[in-house]
Scaffold this motif. Structure first.
Motif, short mmCIF file in Angstrom:
data_model
loop_
_atom_site.label_atom_id
_atom_site.label_comp_id
_atom_site.label_asym_id
_atom_site.label_seq_id
_atom_site.Cartn_x
_atom_site.Cartn_y
_atom_site.Cartn_z
N ARG A 74 15.08 5.07 -48.04
CA ARG A 74 15.58 6.32 -47.46
C ARG A 74 16.46 7.07 -48.46
N ALA A 75 17.28 6.36 -49.21
CA ALA A 75 18.12 7.01 -50.22
C ALA A 75 17.24 7.68 -51.28
N GLY A 104 8.86 16.31 -43.56
CA GLY A 104 10.28 15.99 -43.52
C GLY A 104 10.59 14.56 -43.89
N HIS A 105 11.88 14.33 -44.16
CA HIS A 105 12.35 13.01 -44.59
C HIS A 105 12.07 11.92 -43.57
N ASP A 106 12.33 12.17 -42.30
CA ASP A 106 12.13 11.14 -41.28
C ASP A 106 10.67 10.72 -41.20
N ALA A 107 9.76 11.69 -41.24
CA ALA A 107 8.33 11.39 -41.15
C ALA A 107 7.86 10.63 -42.38
N LEU A 108 8.34 11.02 -43.57
CA LEU A 108 7.97 10.33 -44.80
C LEU A 108 8.49 8.89 -44.79
N CYS A 164 9.74 18.49 -47.09
CA CYS A 164 8.61 17.93 -47.84
C CYS A 164 7.41 17.68 -46.92
N VAL A 165 6.24 17.72 -47.55
CA VAL A 165 4.98 17.48 -46.84
C VAL A 165 4.24 16.35 -47.55
N LEU A 166 3.82 15.36 -46.78
CA LEU A 166 2.97 14.28 -47.27
C LEU A 166 1.61 14.45 -46.60
N GLU A 167 0.57 14.55 -47.42
CA GLU A 167 -0.79 14.61 -46.88
C GLU A 167 -1.51 13.36 -47.34
N ALA A 168 -1.92 12.53 -46.37
CA ALA A 168 -2.60 11.27 -46.64
C ALA A 168 -3.70 11.10 -45.60
N ALA A 169 -4.52 10.07 -45.79
CA ALA A 169 -5.67 9.87 -44.90
C ALA A 169 -5.31 9.89 -43.40
N PRO A 170 -4.19 9.27 -42.99
CA PRO A 170 -3.89 9.28 -41.55
C PRO A 170 -3.43 10.63 -41.00
N LYS A 184 9.19 7.00 -42.15
CA LYS A 184 8.43 6.22 -41.17
C LYS A 184 7.06 5.85 -41.72
N PHE A 185 6.37 6.81 -42.34
CA PHE A 185 5.05 6.53 -42.91
C PHE A 185 5.15 5.42 -43.95
N ALA A 186 6.11 5.54 -44.86
CA ALA A 186 6.26 4.54 -45.93
C ALA A 186 6.61 3.17 -45.35
N GLY A 187 7.48 3.12 -44.37
CA GLY A 187 7.86 1.85 -43.75
C GLY A 187 6.69 1.21 -43.02
N ASP A 188 5.94 2.02 -42.28
CA ASP A 188 4.77 1.50 -41.55
C ASP A 188 3.72 0.99 -42.54
N LEU A 189 3.51 1.71 -43.63
CA LEU A 189 2.54 1.28 -44.64
C LEU A 189 2.98 -0.03 -45.28
#
Length: 104
Positions: free
Chosen positions: A9-10, A31-35, A20-26, A37-42
């Motif tokens: 998170r830091a 935003g920071h919270d969505a990024l 920020c925008v992350l575009e990936a297969a799913p 969560k995505f990274a943690g779930d991955l």
């Protein structure tokens, strides 16, 4: 070194714009919270994998790219991909994650 949730998170707060925008297969994540969560779930799907660059990062004006592989440390990657970023105000504003097809 493995990124723990507070360390991840830091890094997100430091490196990415607030919108920020992350575009990936799913899907698309904003935003920071969505990024985060995505990274943690991955990470939770394969906690023993590491990401290894397959070439030097390349930069061109406000964009960059990095080819990588992911798999067990020291082993052949289970999958590979290419990340493309767009930078705004010295932070990552957009990250596009392209996954390669792996031979069976």
């Amino acid at each position: 070194m493995k990124a723990t949730p507070p360390r991840r998170r830091a890094a997100i707060d430091d490196l990415y714009t607030d919108d920020c925008v992350l575009e990936a297969a799913p899907g698309v994540f904003i935003g920071h919270d969505a990024l985060d969560k995505f990274a943690g779930d991955l990470r939770a799907t394969h906690p023993h994998f590491v990401y290894t660059p397959h070439a030097q990062p390349q930069a061109l004006h406000n964009a960059g790219r990095l080819a990588w592989g992911s798999g067990p440390r020291g082993g052949k990657p289970d999958y590979t991909g290419l990340d493309v970023i767009i930078v705004r105000d010295d932070k990552i504003a957009a990250l596009y994650v392209f996954l390669d097809s792996m031979p069976s």
